[in-house]
Design an enzyme around this catalytic site. Structure first.
Site, PDB file in Angstrom:
ATOM      1  N   HIS A  62       0.819  -1.205   0.000  1.00  7.89           N
ATOM      2  CA  HIS A  62       0.000   0.000   0.000  1.00  7.89           C
ATOM      3  C   HIS A  62       0.860   1.266   0.000  1.00  7.89           C
ATOM      4  O   HIS A  62       0.561   2.227  -0.688  1.00  7.89           O
ATOM      5  CB  HIS A  62      -0.912  -0.025   1.229  1.00  7.89           C
TER       6      HIS A  62
ATOM      7  N   HIS B 150     -10.360   2.835  -1.119  1.00  8.24           N
ATOM      8  CA  HIS B 150     -10.589   2.444   0.274  1.00  8.24           C
ATOM      9  C   HIS B 150     -11.352   1.130   0.268  1.00  8.24           C
ATOM     10  O   HIS B 150     -12.370   0.973   0.939  1.00  8.24           O
ATOM     11  CB  HIS B 150     -11.311   3.551   1.059  1.00  8.24           C
TER      12      HIS B 150
END
Lengths: 727, 236
Positions: A43, A89
């Site tokens: 990430h 998200h």
């Protein structure tokens, strides 16, 4: 059974751990190891994507800030610049859809705020599984509520988005969020920490135990145990975000901060190490000074916390009092927690005790880069499926398509979002692109998000090109000239060679198309490991595109006008059914090759549409996408509140005419007296033109095939999705 | 003629303050922002309480804002006969402060709604609506989660009989029916005025309907009415 080493628990591989030991020349302590683990997560570190992302063009004369900052920035003229970025998200939203989506909005807004720009718009591309599944309906409803809860409260309009339903998203929905901000007569803010001795100030919410290791969680596949990760999902407080926006803009306006960055994934660890690396300095942080929400937090918890609504600012000592003063006015904490140093290290102190020490660039630049193997998946076939339906079958297909959520109004979603606050919204959600006027200028900006996962699945390279073409076509339909893209690349596990093939090929396709159209990427995000127990999602690169319209009053809506007009098809229809809505409905799945993009024709079409808008000779323009011409006609009539009569031209075969999804096609409407001019401009730009019917009346007449009542069509079009969700 | 001085209140969490300010600027009005901690409102003739989520609306919509210094001074301001326009969250604050009668419930379908609606002007004999024609139909946006107006039977009878209902949700043709009621409000009420006639609360956003480029100019005459009537016409 042997116990798992700690680094593995934190998501690091053995080789990665060994590299850390080698870099440091010693074993890291738990705090340091935790900091590495989050910063070296997929990430934060883009380990599997970095090499491929280099394909993207990132430069153009109007690009003020390309990738590498919190958001990209482009110049739109008249002293204005636009900052924007898209992010995912997905994982938090799969587990806790309301807060996952809400905090997604919070994070992307702070990214744009970090650039010193006032956030003026949000767009949300969403992907869900089958609406027939209760789980999907739960996720869908709560994601939309979460976005509404957060976006509405902070007073930033949600002006657009797109939604796709496909069973591959059943347990792993995609929630991508894009924020757009405006800068007037000023340079974007930077995030590089500068000035030895300057003070590091933490602004906003107190720090709690929420979201610890969130970045690591985002870098794993979802499985049965993911539910246990619910505490990894942060909780959003949009009221604090709203005052944080106002306070930060006031600090920037008063020139009180040297640089600024939001605290997102990996919290203080990532913001401090990125700011230090960019500025070529070090940062000392005293965790005992960080205002806490919970008692007795460990240093690693404070350094990794992903508590929301926080910003980190670098402030000159002489300005500190005034910074605290401004924040106090907004009832926000502003706390000096450290200093800029010349050590090039992130040093973590507990009062006077040094508890962790890592050269900043080890965290930000030394993560390994992987170039995984790739292999063309077996399901990809060269077949070009074709359908030749009888009249009766055409009617059945029309009735079935009318009940596909892809062709229905997304009103159920966007009416839950305040899409008008700030009073700039000229063209509202639902049209091909949303248009916001720029106050203090004649200009407007156009915004769209696109990413058809079916085409990418069937042919990642071609699908990538098609996404770029569709986004630019949507901008052109409202009359805008494209400026730049942001992207969010959502895929499965990149360590699977077939997934990496999808990723690498689709990025290559997108990059080639961007290069051809001369529109670069200025910001973006990658989200891997989007997999559920039943496998990976369909590959889903999604782009947000920003364009400019010189005269806001010339923006062209997508739906049919009130006055009777000719309906004109621009472009040429081929027999393209691979990945089409028709194929999905007839076969229950998609296969074969997607349409092939003719980039020359596509480009000519964009130039034509921009000129038609500028000349004011068309009343509407709507791109042909899911459901082909049939889908576009249905939508234009229902949303435009008018009927029409269509005649299939003699040399066209009706199945392809109505349902083929050949790209580079648009329907426009024009008053009788302007048709000659439209025809001339088509000639000039080399775009085929066919008059296919007229608007007006209270019926939708599809030649000899089907006649529908407008009122019934509208009822179905506007209420279908709400009905499927159960409202 | 002296121009009336407008103040647009800013609470932490207000988010339509800017829009109200800009709408007044278009009309060349004399307008400035008023911070929620301000207690001296002497220089103003009209206070606009804008939409948004004051203090995050964490307790109930509008519940916390009523305790601010500005709101304390506002009672005196109203007693002097000066004008207050509460829009959306501003209306909710006026209800919570009991300056206007009734309460707001969550919308009947429990969701936030943002869209254009039609409202009918029921009373043009107010300083807020004098520029409209009786029964004029306005196309105007709403954007709220709690706009479902509720009042006791007695209250409702009173405000109806007094002509305190200023706006009602209706259809394009001005017919007031259940289908046109977006949020479940009693009697399709979209806006009410106090007994004295100097405080108007409304859920629709007139500041969003002041420019054709945004889709409607139908809200503009509220501000025009105030500009025309706010000077030297303090209500007794």
């Amino acid at each position: 059974m042997e116990e798992k080493p700690i680094y593995e628990d934190l998501g690091l591989k053995k080789e990665e751990y060994e590299k850390i030991v080698e870099l440091l020349g010693r074993e890291p302590n738990y705090l340091e190891l935790s900091m590495f683990a989050v910063m070296w997560s997929e990430h934060c570190a883009y380990k599997h994507s970095k090499a491929v992302l280099r394909y993207f063009p990132t430069k153009a004369p109007w690009v003020v800030q390309g990738p590498g900052e919190n958001a990209g920035v482009v110049d739109i003229g008249d002293g204005f610049a636009v900052a924007f970025k898209m992010e995912s998200h997905n994982h938090p939203s799969a587990i806790e859809p309301f807060q996952g989506a809400a905090t997604g909005i919070g994070g992307i807004v702070r990214d744009v705020l970090s650039m010193g720009a006032r956030p003026i718009a949000l767009l949300d591309p969403l992907r869900f599984g089958d609406l027939s599944s209760p789980r999907t309906r739960y996720l869908f409803e709560h994601v939309v509520s979460g976005i509404a809860f957060y976006g509405n409260c902070i007073g930033v309009p949600t002006v657009g988005g797109d939604i796709f339903f496909d069973s591959s998203f059943n347990s792993n929905p995609l929630v991508n969020v894009m924020c757009v901000g405006l800068l007037k007569d000023k340079e974007p803010m930077k995030s590089a920490a500068k000035g030895i001795g300057n003070i590091v100030v933490l602004i906003g919410s107190k720090t709690g135990r929420d979201g610890i290791h969130g970045a690591t969680f985002a870098s794993e596949e979802l499985d049965e145990s993911s539910e246990e990760r619910r505490p990894s999902v942060q909780v959003g407080d949009p009221f604090t975000e709203k005052i944080l926006i106002e306070a930060c803009l006031e600090l920037i306006e008063k020139n009180l901060v040297v640089s600024m960055q939001d605290l997102g994934a990996a919290g203080l660890t990532s913001s401090s190490s990125e700011m230090a690396t960019k500025g070529g300095v070090g940062i000392d942080i005293d965790v005992n000074k960080v205002p806490l929400r919970e008692e007795e937090m460990e240093p690693f918890e404070i350094m990794l916390s992903e508590s929301q609504e926080r910003m980190l600012a670098i402030v000159k000592p002489e300005n500190l009092d005034e910074v605290i003063e401004v924040c106090k006015k907004w009832e926000l904490d502003a706390t000096p927690i450290g200093k800029v140093t010349d050590t090039h290290k992130i040093r973590v102190f507990q009062s006077d005790k040094l508890v962790g020490e890592i050269p900043a660039r080890f965290l930000t630049e030394e993560a390994p880069i992987y170039i995984p193997e790739k292999r063309k998946p077996d399901y990809i076939s060269d077949e070009r499926p074709d359908y030749l339906l009888s009249d009766a079958e055409i009617i059945d297909a029309m009735n079935a398509l009318e009940n596909s959520p892809h062709l229905a109004s997304k009103k159920w979603v966007y009416e839950q979002y305040d899409h008008m606050v700030l009073t700039n919204t000229v063209i509202q959600p639902g049209h091909d692109a949303s248009v916001l006027r720029i106050r203090g200028s004649k200009k407007a900006i156009a915004l769209t998000v696109d990413g058809n996962p079916r085409f990418v699945y069937l042919n990642p390279y071609e699908g990538g090109r098609l996404i770029i073409a569709e986004a630019l076509r949507n901008l052109a339909c409202v009359g805008a000239r494209p400026l730049a893209f942001t992207d969010c690349l959502n895929f499965g596990n990149p360590e699977d060679p077939e997934i990496f093939y999808q990723f690498e090929q689709s990025v290559r396709g997108m990059a080639d198309a961007m290069e051809f159209f001369g529109v670069p990427v200025v910001s973006g995000n990658v989200s891997f490991y989007n997999e559920g127990p039943e496998g990976a999602i369909k590959p889903s690169p999604i782009v947000g595109a920003v364009g400019v319209i010189d005269d806001a009053t010339r923006a062209v809506p997508s739906f049919f006008p009130k006055e009777p007009a000719y309906i004109i098809l621009l472009g040429k229809t081929e027999r393209d059914f691979g990945g089409s809505e028709l194929q999905q409905i007839l076969e229950g799945k998609v296969f074969g090759q997607p349409p092939e993009l003719n980039m020359e024709l596509e480009k000519n079409l964009h130039l034509l549409l921009q000129e038609l808008a500028k000349e004011g000779v068309i009343l509407s323009a709507h791109d042909l996408s899911e459901g082909g011409l049939f889908g576009a006609l249905l939508e234009s009539a229902a949303a435009g509140n008018t009927g029409f009569k269509i005649e299939v031209p003699e040399d066209e075969e009706p199945t392809a005419f109505f349902f083929s999804e050949t790209p580079s096609r648009v329907i426009v409407t024009s008053l009788v007296e302007n048709v000659t001019l439209v025809r001339e401009l088509c000639g000039k730009h080399g775009v085929p033109i066919t008059i296919i019917g007229e608007t007006g009346g209270s019926q939708l007449i599809f030649d000899r095939f089907l006649t529908k009542e407008l009122e019934e069509t509208k009822m179905n079009y506007f209420n279908l999705i709400g009905g499927l969700v159960g409202y | 003629m002296k121009k009336p001085k407008f103040g647009v209140a800013v609470f932490p969490g207000s988010n339509c303050d800017f829009d109200a300010y800009e709408a007044l600027k278009i009309l060349d009005a004399d307008v400035s922002y008023v911070w929620h901690e301000e207690s001296n409102l002497d220089k103003f003739d009209v206070i606009v309480l804008p939409g948004g989520f004051s203090y995050g609306d964490y307790l109930r919509t509008g519940a916390i804002a009523q305790f601010s210094p500005l709101m304390k001074s506002l009672r005196d301001f109203i007693d002097k006969g000066k004008f207050v326009l509460g829009i959306c969250n501003g209306f909710q604050i006026l209800l919570e402060a009991k300056i206007l009668p009734g309460a707001m419930l969550t919308n009947k379908d429990l969701k936030f709604i943002c869209r254009y609606v039609y409202i009918r002007v029921e009373n043009v004999n107010t300083p807020f609506t004098s520029a409209y024609k009786k029964s004029e139909v306005l196309r105007i946006p709403i954007a709220h989660h709690s706009g479902n107006y509720y009042a006791t039977e007695e209250m409702l009878r009173k405000i109806e009989n007094n002509g305190q209902v200023v706006f009602r949700y209706c259809n394009e043709n001005g017919e007031v029916d259940e289908k046109s009621n977006p949020n479940g409000s009693l009697n399709n009420i979209a806006g009410i005025i106090n007994e004295k006639g100097n405080v108007l609360g409304m859920m629709p956003h007139p500041e969003r309907a002041c420019e054709n480029i945004l889709g409607s100019e139908d809200g503009k005459k509220i501000f025009v009415s105030l500009l025309n009537s706010a000077v030297g016409q303090l209500l007794p």
